[in-house]
Motif scaffolding. Structure first.
Motif, PDB file in Angstrom:
ATOM      1  N   ALA A 205       0.813  -1.208   0.000  1.00  0.00           N
ATOM      2  CA  ALA A 205       0.000   0.000   0.000  1.00  0.00           C
ATOM      3  C   ALA A 205       0.852   1.265   0.000  1.00  0.00           C
ATOM      4  O   ALA A 205       0.439   2.284  -0.532  1.00  0.00           O
ATOM      5  CB  ALA A 205      -0.925  -0.001   1.222  1.00  0.00           C
ATOM      6  N   SER A 206       2.049   1.213   0.607  1.00  0.00           N
ATOM      7  CA  SER A 206       2.910   2.380   0.711  1.00  0.00           C
ATOM      8  C   SER A 206       4.087   2.242  -0.250  1.00  0.00           C
ATOM      9  O   SER A 206       4.678   1.173  -0.353  1.00  0.00           O
ATOM     10  CB  SER A 206       3.431   2.534   2.143  1.00  0.00           C
ATOM     11  OG  SER A 206       2.367   2.658   3.054  1.00  0.00           O
ATOM     12  N   PRO A 207       4.452   3.311  -0.970  1.00  0.00           N
ATOM     13  CA  PRO A 207       5.596   3.232  -1.872  1.00  0.00           C
ATOM     14  C   PRO A 207       6.898   3.071  -1.093  1.00  0.00           C
ATOM     15  O   PRO A 207       7.051   3.598   0.002  1.00  0.00           O
ATOM     16  CB  PRO A 207       5.557   4.580  -2.603  1.00  0.00           C
ATOM     17  CG  PRO A 207       4.833   5.497  -1.666  1.00  0.00           C
ATOM     18  CD  PRO A 207       3.826   4.633  -0.970  1.00  0.00           C
ATOM     19  N   VAL A 208       7.813   2.336  -1.677  1.00  0.00           N
ATOM     20  CA  VAL A 208       9.117   2.136  -1.040  1.00  0.00           C
ATOM     21  C   VAL A 208       9.924   3.422  -1.080  1.00  0.00           C
ATOM     22  O   VAL A 208      10.669   3.743  -0.161  1.00  0.00           O
ATOM     23  CB  VAL A 208       9.883   0.994  -1.741  1.00  0.00           C
ATOM     24  CG1 VAL A 208      11.279   0.848  -1.159  1.00  0.00           C
ATOM     25  CG2 VAL A 208       9.122  -0.318  -1.602  1.00  0.00           C
ATOM     26  N   SER A 209       9.787   4.195  -2.154  1.00  0.00           N
ATOM     27  CA  SER A 209      10.535   5.434  -2.316  1.00  0.00           C
ATOM     28  C   SER A 209       9.687   6.464  -3.046  1.00  0.00           C
ATOM     29  O   SER A 209       8.861   6.122  -3.895  1.00  0.00           O
ATOM     30  CB  SER A 209      11.827   5.176  -3.099  1.00  0.00           C
ATOM     31  OG  SER A 209      12.484   6.393  -3.406  1.00  0.00           O
ATOM     32  N   THR A 210       9.897   7.730  -2.699  1.00  0.00           N
ATOM     33  CA  THR A 210       9.223   8.833  -3.395  1.00  0.00           C
ATOM     34  C   THR A 210      10.209   9.606  -4.269  1.00  0.00           C
ATOM     35  O   THR A 210       9.886  10.681  -4.760  1.00  0.00           O
ATOM     36  CB  THR A 210       8.588   9.804  -2.380  1.00  0.00           C
ATOM     37  OG1 THR A 210       9.629  10.343  -1.529  1.00  0.00           O
ATOM     38  CG2 THR A 210       7.552   9.103  -1.518  1.00  0.00           C
ATOM     39  N   ALA A 211      11.399   9.033  -4.459  1.00  0.00           N
ATOM     40  CA  ALA A 211      12.481   9.745  -5.142  1.00  0.00           C
ATOM     41  C   ALA A 211      12.125  10.158  -6.569  1.00  0.00           C
ATOM     42  O   ALA A 211      12.589  11.195  -7.052  1.00  0.00           O
ATOM     43  CB  ALA A 211      13.745   8.886  -5.153  1.00  0.00           C
ATOM     44  N   THR A 212      11.317   9.364  -7.243  1.00  0.00           N
ATOM     45  CA  THR A 212      10.993   9.662  -8.641  1.00  0.00           C
ATOM     46  C   THR A 212       9.652  10.358  -8.810  1.00  0.00           C
ATOM     47  O   THR A 212       9.181  10.521  -9.937  1.00  0.00           O
ATOM     48  CB  THR A 212      10.984   8.355  -9.460  1.00  0.00           C
ATOM     49  OG1 THR A 212      10.008   7.456  -8.899  1.00  0.00           O
ATOM     50  CG2 THR A 212      12.352   7.687  -9.445  1.00  0.00           C
ATOM     51  N   ARG A 213       9.066  10.766  -7.711  1.00  0.00           N
ATOM     52  CA  ARG A 213       7.760  11.432  -7.791  1.00  0.00           C
ATOM     53  C   ARG A 213       7.925  12.799  -8.467  1.00  0.00           C
ATOM     54  O   ARG A 213       8.785  13.587  -8.084  1.00  0.00           O
ATOM     55  CB  ARG A 213       7.176  11.601  -6.401  1.00  0.00           C
ATOM     56  CG  ARG A 213       5.752  12.129  -6.398  1.00  0.00           C
ATOM     57  CD  ARG A 213       5.163  12.076  -5.013  1.00  0.00           C
ATOM     58  NE  ARG A 213       4.986  10.693  -4.559  1.00  0.00           N
ATOM     59  CZ  ARG A 213       4.539  10.361  -3.351  1.00  0.00           C
ATOM     60  NH1 ARG A 213       4.230  11.309  -2.482  1.00  0.00           N
ATOM     61  NH2 ARG A 213       4.407   9.095  -3.016  1.00  0.00           N
ATOM     62  N   PRO A 214       7.096  13.111  -9.473  1.00  0.00           N
ATOM     63  CA  PRO A 214       7.245  14.382 -10.196  1.00  0.00           C
ATOM     64  C   PRO A 214       6.782  15.578  -9.378  1.00  0.00           C
ATOM     65  O   PRO A 214       6.019  15.440  -8.422  1.00  0.00           O
ATOM     66  CB  PRO A 214       6.363  14.184 -11.428  1.00  0.00           C
ATOM     67  CG  PRO A 214       5.318  13.210 -10.987  1.00  0.00           C
ATOM     68  CD  PRO A 214       6.027  12.281 -10.039  1.00  0.00           C
ATOM     69  N   LEU A 215       7.257  16.750  -9.775  1.00  0.00           N
ATOM     70  CA  LEU A 215       6.869  17.994  -9.130  1.00  0.00           C
ATOM     71  C   LEU A 215       5.381  18.251  -9.377  1.00  0.00           C
ATOM     72  O   LEU A 215       4.895  18.082 -10.495  1.00  0.00           O
ATOM     73  CB  LEU A 215       7.702  19.142  -9.706  1.00  0.00           C
ATOM     74  CG  LEU A 215       7.840  20.420  -8.896  1.00  0.00           C
ATOM     75  CD1 LEU A 215       8.580  20.155  -7.584  1.00  0.00           C
ATOM     76  CD2 LEU A 215       8.606  21.463  -9.715  1.00  0.00           C
ATOM     77  N   ARG A 216       4.658  18.626  -8.327  1.00  0.00           N
ATOM     78  CA  ARG A 216       3.214  18.813  -8.450  1.00  0.00           C
ATOM     79  C   ARG A 216       2.848  20.166  -9.065  1.00  0.00           C
ATOM     80  O   ARG A 216       2.004  20.244  -9.942  1.00  0.00           O
ATOM     81  CB  ARG A 216       2.549  18.674  -7.080  1.00  0.00           C
ATOM     82  CG  ARG A 216       2.544  17.254  -6.535  1.00  0.00           C
ATOM     83  CD  ARG A 216       1.787  17.192  -5.222  1.00  0.00           C
ATOM     84  NE  ARG A 216       2.348  18.093  -4.224  1.00  0.00           N
ATOM     85  CZ  ARG A 216       1.736  18.429  -3.093  1.00  0.00           C
ATOM     86  NH1 ARG A 216       0.532  17.964  -2.823  1.00  0.00           N
ATOM     87  NH2 ARG A 216       2.323  19.232  -2.219  1.00  0.00           N
ATOM     88  N   ARG A 217       3.495  21.231  -8.583  1.00  0.00           N
ATOM     89  CA  ARG A 217       3.128  22.572  -9.043  1.00  0.00           C
ATOM     90  C   ARG A 217       3.952  22.921 -10.284  1.00  0.00           C
ATOM     91  O   ARG A 217       4.929  23.664 -10.233  1.00  0.00           O
ATOM     92  CB  ARG A 217       3.325  23.589  -7.931  1.00  0.00           C
ATOM     93  CG  ARG A 217       2.542  23.242  -6.675  1.00  0.00           C
ATOM     94  CD  ARG A 217       2.504  24.380  -5.690  1.00  0.00           C
ATOM     95  NE  ARG A 217       1.692  25.490  -6.164  1.00  0.00           N
ATOM     96  CZ  ARG A 217       1.431  26.595  -5.450  1.00  0.00           C
ATOM     97  NH1 ARG A 217       1.906  26.696  -4.224  1.00  0.00           N
ATOM     98  NH2 ARG A 217       0.712  27.569  -5.942  1.00  0.00           N
ATOM     99  N   THR A 218       3.542  22.372 -11.409  1.00  0.00           N
ATOM    100  CA  THR A 218       4.313  22.527 -12.650  1.00  0.00           C
ATOM    101  C   THR A 218       4.372  23.978 -13.126  1.00  0.00           C
ATOM    102  O   THR A 218       5.282  24.346 -13.871  1.00  0.00           O
ATOM    103  CB  THR A 218       3.721  21.651 -13.757  1.00  0.00           C
ATOM    104  OG1 THR A 218       2.321  21.963 -13.914  1.00  0.00           O
ATOM    105  CG2 THR A 218       3.854  20.169 -13.406  1.00  0.00           C
TER     106      THR A 218
END
Length: 214
Positions: free
Chosen positions: A24-37
Motif C-alpha cells: 500500500a505504501s511506496p518504497v521510495s518517493t524519489a521519482t515522484r514528479p513535481l506537483r506545481r508545474t
C-alpha cells in the motif's frame, strides 16, 4: 484453538498486515514528479539557482532512518557537486554518508517575504544524488581550487596556497554525483535570465486581492 494454533494464526495475520503495508505504501518517493508545474524551472534556470546560492543544506540519513540536515558551501562542476568537511572522524554527516550514500541538497537563491500577497518570492533547487569521499590527491586539489574560486574569489593565490597548506590536511572533500535536479520559483513564468535567481520579483497575482488596499 490451542496456544500453538493461536500463535501461528497471529503470526500469519501480522505477516499479511506487513505485506499489505508494503504494497500500500511506496518504497521510495524519489521519482515522484513535481506537483506545481506552473512554478517548475527548466534545467538551465535550475542550474542558475544552484550557482547563485552560497550556502545550501545537505540532507543525509543513517541506517536506522534518522535524517540529518546540515549547511554546506558547495560548488557545481558539470554533473557533480564538491564540498568540504572536517577531516576529524566521528562526524554525523560523514558517518551518515558512509552508511547511506543517497543524499539531497537544497538550494535557495532568494526568499523575499511578500506580506501583502501572503506569499514568498523564492527561487529554489533540489539536487538528488550519491555522495562519496574524494581520495585522489589531484582531484582533492582541484576541488579545493574550485571551492576557493567560488567562495573566496577575491583572495590572492598566495593566500589560498597558505590556507591549503595549513588547513588542507585537516579537511576532506566530498563529491556528489547528481542523479536528478528540480527547480521552482514563484515567478517561474516571468523568469529573466541573470536576474530572477536573485532579484526581487514583487508581483501579486491573486485575483481576489486585486484592488484591495494593502
Amino acid at each position: 484453538m490451542n496456544r500453538r494454533q493461536m500463535l501461528a494464526a497471529s503470526t500469519g495475520l501480522a505477516l499479511c498486515a506487513n505485506i499489505y503495508a508494503q504494497e500500500a505504501s511506496p518504497v521510495s518517493t524519489a521519482t515522484r514528479p513535481l506537483r506545481r508545474t506552473a512554478r517548475q524551472l527548466n534545467q538551465e534556470q535550475t542550474l542558475e539557482v544552484i550557482t547563485a546560492t552560497d550556502h545550501a543544506v545537505l540532507s543525509t540519513c543513517d541506517k536506522a532512518g534518522y535524517p540529518y540536515g546540515v549547511p554546506i558551501t558547495p560548488v557545481l562542476e558539470g554533473d557533480h557537486l564538491y564540498f568540504h568537511a572536517t577531516g576529524t572522524k566521528g562526524g554525523r554527516k560523514e558517518d551518515n554518508m558512509l552508511m547511506n550514500p543517497n543524499v539531497s541538497v537544497a538550494f535557495v537563491s532568494k526568499a523575499n517575504t511578500l506580506g501583502s500577497c501572503y506569499s514568498v518570492d523564492f527561487a529554489s533547487a533540489i539536487v538528488r544524488g550519491k555522495a562519496h569521499k574524494v581520495t585522489d590527491p589531484k582531484e582533492i586539489a582541484h576541488a579545493f581550487d574550485l571551492i576557493l574560486a567560488r567562495h573566496a574569489p577575491s583572495n590572492s593565490k598566495a593566500r589560498n596556497d597558505i590556507q591549503k597548506k595549513v588547513r588542507g590536511p585537516y579537511a576532506t572533500v566530498w563529491k556528489i554525483d547528481i542523479e536528478h535536479i528540480d527547480g521552482k520559483a514563484r515567478a517561474a513564468k516571468e523568469w529573466i535570465k541573470g536576474r530572477s535567481a536573485t532579484e526581487l520579483h514583487d508581483t501579486c497575482t491573486s485575483a481576489w486581492l486585486q484592488g484591495v488596499p494593502k
